[in-house]
Design an enzyme around this catalytic site. Structure first.
Site, mmCIF file in Angstrom:
data_model
loop_
_atom_site.group_PDB
_atom_site.id
_atom_site.type_symbol
_atom_site.label_atom_id
_atom_site.label_comp_id
_atom_site.label_asym_id
_atom_site.label_seq_id
_atom_site.Cartn_x
_atom_site.Cartn_y
_atom_site.Cartn_z
ATOM 1 C CB SER A 21 -8.714 -1.803 4.099
ATOM 2 O OG SER A 21 -9.057 -3.050 3.572
ATOM 3 N NE ARG B 299 -4.094 -1.758 0.144
ATOM 4 C CZ ARG B 299 -4.057 -3.053 -0.217
ATOM 5 N NH1 ARG B 299 -2.967 -3.571 -0.761
ATOM 6 N NH2 ARG B 299 -5.120 -3.818 -0.067
ATOM 7 C CD GLU C 112 -5.616 0.591 2.223
ATOM 8 O OE1 GLU C 112 -5.589 -0.505 2.801
ATOM 9 O OE2 GLU C 112 -6.264 0.799 1.184
HETATM 10 N N1 EPU Z 1 -11.144 -10.746 9.957
HETATM 11 C C1 EPU Z 1 -11.850 -10.872 11.123
HETATM 12 N N2 EPU Z 1 -12.820 -9.936 11.389
HETATM 13 C C2 EPU Z 1 -13.084 -8.915 10.544
HETATM 14 C C3 EPU Z 1 -12.354 -8.778 9.340
HETATM 15 C C4 EPU Z 1 -11.369 -9.723 9.069
HETATM 16 O O1 EPU Z 1 -11.631 -11.762 11.920
HETATM 17 O O2 EPU Z 1 -13.973 -8.129 10.866
HETATM 18 C C5 EPU Z 1 -10.123 -11.758 9.626
HETATM 19 C C6 EPU Z 1 -10.611 -12.667 8.490
HETATM 20 O O3 EPU Z 1 -11.407 -13.707 8.947
HETATM 21 C C7 EPU Z 1 -9.295 -13.161 7.927
HETATM 22 C C8 EPU Z 1 -8.354 -11.992 8.142
HETATM 23 O O4 EPU Z 1 -8.946 -11.150 9.121
HETATM 24 O O5 EPU Z 1 -8.813 -14.260 8.659
HETATM 25 C C9 EPU Z 1 -8.061 -11.218 6.861
HETATM 26 O O6 EPU Z 1 -9.277 -10.754 6.269
HETATM 27 P P1 EPU Z 1 -9.436 -10.594 4.672
HETATM 28 O O7 EPU Z 1 -8.948 -11.804 3.960
HETATM 29 O O8 EPU Z 1 -10.817 -10.106 4.419
HETATM 30 O O9 EPU Z 1 -8.403 -9.500 4.216
HETATM 31 P P2 EPU Z 1 -7.914 -8.170 4.907
HETATM 32 O O10 EPU Z 1 -6.514 -8.398 5.353
HETATM 33 O O11 EPU Z 1 -8.889 -7.704 5.902
HETATM 34 C C10 EPU Z 1 -6.863 -7.214 2.690
HETATM 35 C C11 EPU Z 1 -6.859 -5.885 2.004
HETATM 36 C C12 EPU Z 1 -8.133 -5.694 1.191
HETATM 37 C C13 EPU Z 1 -8.260 -6.833 0.188
HETATM 38 C C14 EPU Z 1 -8.252 -8.168 0.947
HETATM 39 C C15 EPU Z 1 -8.265 -9.348 0.023
HETATM 40 C C16 EPU Z 1 -5.505 -4.412 3.379
HETATM 41 C C17 EPU Z 1 -5.494 -3.261 4.310
HETATM 42 N N3 EPU Z 1 -6.709 -4.806 2.956
HETATM 43 O O12 EPU Z 1 -7.912 -7.160 3.659
HETATM 44 O O13 EPU Z 1 -8.004 -4.482 0.474
HETATM 45 O O14 EPU Z 1 -9.439 -6.709 -0.579
HETATM 46 O O15 EPU Z 1 -7.050 -8.260 1.757
HETATM 47 O O16 EPU Z 1 -7.031 -9.480 -0.628
HETATM 48 O O17 EPU Z 1 -4.451 -4.938 3.036
HETATM 49 C C18 EPU Z 1 -8.436 -2.157 0.623
HETATM 50 O O18 EPU Z 1 -7.215 -2.003 0.673
HETATM 51 O O19 EPU Z 1 -9.242 -1.196 0.656
HETATM 52 C C19 EPU Z 1 -8.962 -3.497 0.572
HETATM 53 C C20 EPU Z 1 -10.276 -3.756 0.615
#
Ligand code: EPU
Length: 326
Positions: free
Chosen positions: A226, A159, A322
């Site tokens: 995010s 990012r 972010e």
């Molecule tokens: N999780 C929770 N509770 C929540 C949200 C997430 O327990 O309320 C846990 C999920 O169960 C999972 C882990 O956190 O085990 C990661 O969640 P997820 O796979 O949804 O991905 P993320 O790390 O939350 C990142 C990016 C997203 C992108 C997704 C998919 C960042 C800051 N965000 O989210 O990007 O779509 O991976 O690749 O790196 C964005 O940058 O705006 C964005 C949406």
């Protein structure tokens, strides 16, 4: 080039915050950036999908018109696709698939423009902009000249890019992507593992469904996707947290360290679904702050700070936004 004075930015940020700008200049592909007004400060705005306005902007907002301008050049088994920085990223993804050019499909439904996606090094479902960007044509507002940057010059990181460290200086005019003629599905994101025979269109649909299951629909609630980055910590910190919280999701390991799930930390701290003033934490994804009812940027910031403090108190981990706070 179109110029507007004292204009509301409500339609130009996905949070839907009602701030205004002293001036907005909108550049079209045929316009000469050298004729942009010279007096700073400038704020380069893409789709406004990663910005929170906590005040009016007393300067010039520069935007690129969202017209489609895109060309393809063959390069062996690969193709070089060059798109206007103002084009909506998801329109480009759709267009490339229609042309049989593959590599952008995992970036389906990311809000914002082509130019902003480079500045932010957007990433989702196993692909980041840095994996597909060949080079970038920019206009340096400070020096008053056009420059070409290679992928390496952009200094992409999670990012992050060189552009983020020079806010208001570089206007991304065009982005060249290196894509493939052959479709090979990238199923590295766990929830996509069950789709080994998917076509590109099916993968695009699966990703859109996944994304909209976790994020508010822009036409219903404003947000910036995010809100925080996933924090990267050193191994001893990660091991300690895993011992204390065995149900914590496994960290993603990279050269930078161990990338924790900010969403899990915020969720576990009890913030999911809560509101503070008119800003809230999305009930289906704690990493997303949203506009619950005509919120101000200050309300979003107050909520973000409360979350940061609480996560710091409970896990001794510092979350960094972010989103860019203006
Ligand atoms: N999780 C929770 N509770 C929540 C949200 C997430 O327990 O309320 C846990 C999920 O169960 C999972 C882990 O956190 O085990 C990661 O969640 P997820 O796979 O949804 O991905 P993320 O790390 O939350 C990142 C990016 C997203 C992108 C997704 C998919 C960042 C800051 N965000 O989210 O990007 O779509 O991976 O690749 O790196 C964005 O940058 O705006 C964005 C949406």
């Amino acid at each position: 080039m179109k110029t507007y004075e004292h204009i509301s930015l409500k339609a130009y940020n996905t949070f839907g915050i009602d701030a205004s700008a002293r001036r907005m200049v909108v550049l079209e592909p045929g316009d000469e950036p050298a004729s942009l007004p010279r007096e700073a400060p400038w704020l380069v705005l893409g789709g406004g999908s990663n910005m929170v306005f906590t005040r009016d902007y007393d300067g010039t907002v520069v935007r690129l018109d969202t017209v489609r301008e895109v060309s393809v050049r063959a390069d062996g088994a690969e193709v070089l696709v060059t798109a206007w920085g103002g084009m909506v990223m998801d329109e480009l993804v759709e267009w490339t698939l229609e042309q049989g050019c593959y590599g952008l499909e995992n970036l389906t439904a990311i809000p914002g423009t082509v130019g902003a996606s480079v500045v932010q090094n957007v990433g989702a479902y196993g692909v980041e902009a840095k994996d597909v960007v060949e080079g970038v044509e920019v206009y340096d507002l400070q020096e008053g000249r056009r420059c070409l940057f290679s992928n390496a010059d952009c200094r992409f990181a999670y990012r992050d890019s060189m552009f983020k460290h020079h806010p208001g200086r570089f206007l991304v005019l065009r982005v060249c992507y290196r894509l493939r003629r052959e479709f090979v599905a990238n199923l590295s994101y766990k929830a996509l593992e069950g789709l080994p025979h998917a076509t590109a269109a099916e993968l695009r649909q699966a990703i859109a469904d996944l994304r909209w299951g976790k994020l508010p629909r822009p036409e219903e609630h404003g947000s910036a996707g995010s809100f925080f980055k996933n924090p990267v910590v050193e191994e001893p910190v990660y091991q300690h947290l895993r011992t204390m919280h065995p149900d914590m999701p496994e960290a993603h390991r990279s050269e930078e360290g161990y990338k924790l799930s900010a969403g899990w930390l915020i969720d576990r701290a009890g913030w999911k679904g809560r509101t503070m003033g008119a800003a809230g934490v999305w009930p289906r994804n704690a990493l997303v702050l949203y506009n619950a009812s005509a919120c101000t940027g200050s309300e979003v910031l107050a909520l973000a700070r409360a979350i940061q403090q609480d996560v710091d108190d409970k896990f001794n981990v510092r979350l960094e936004p972010e989103a860019i706070i203006i």
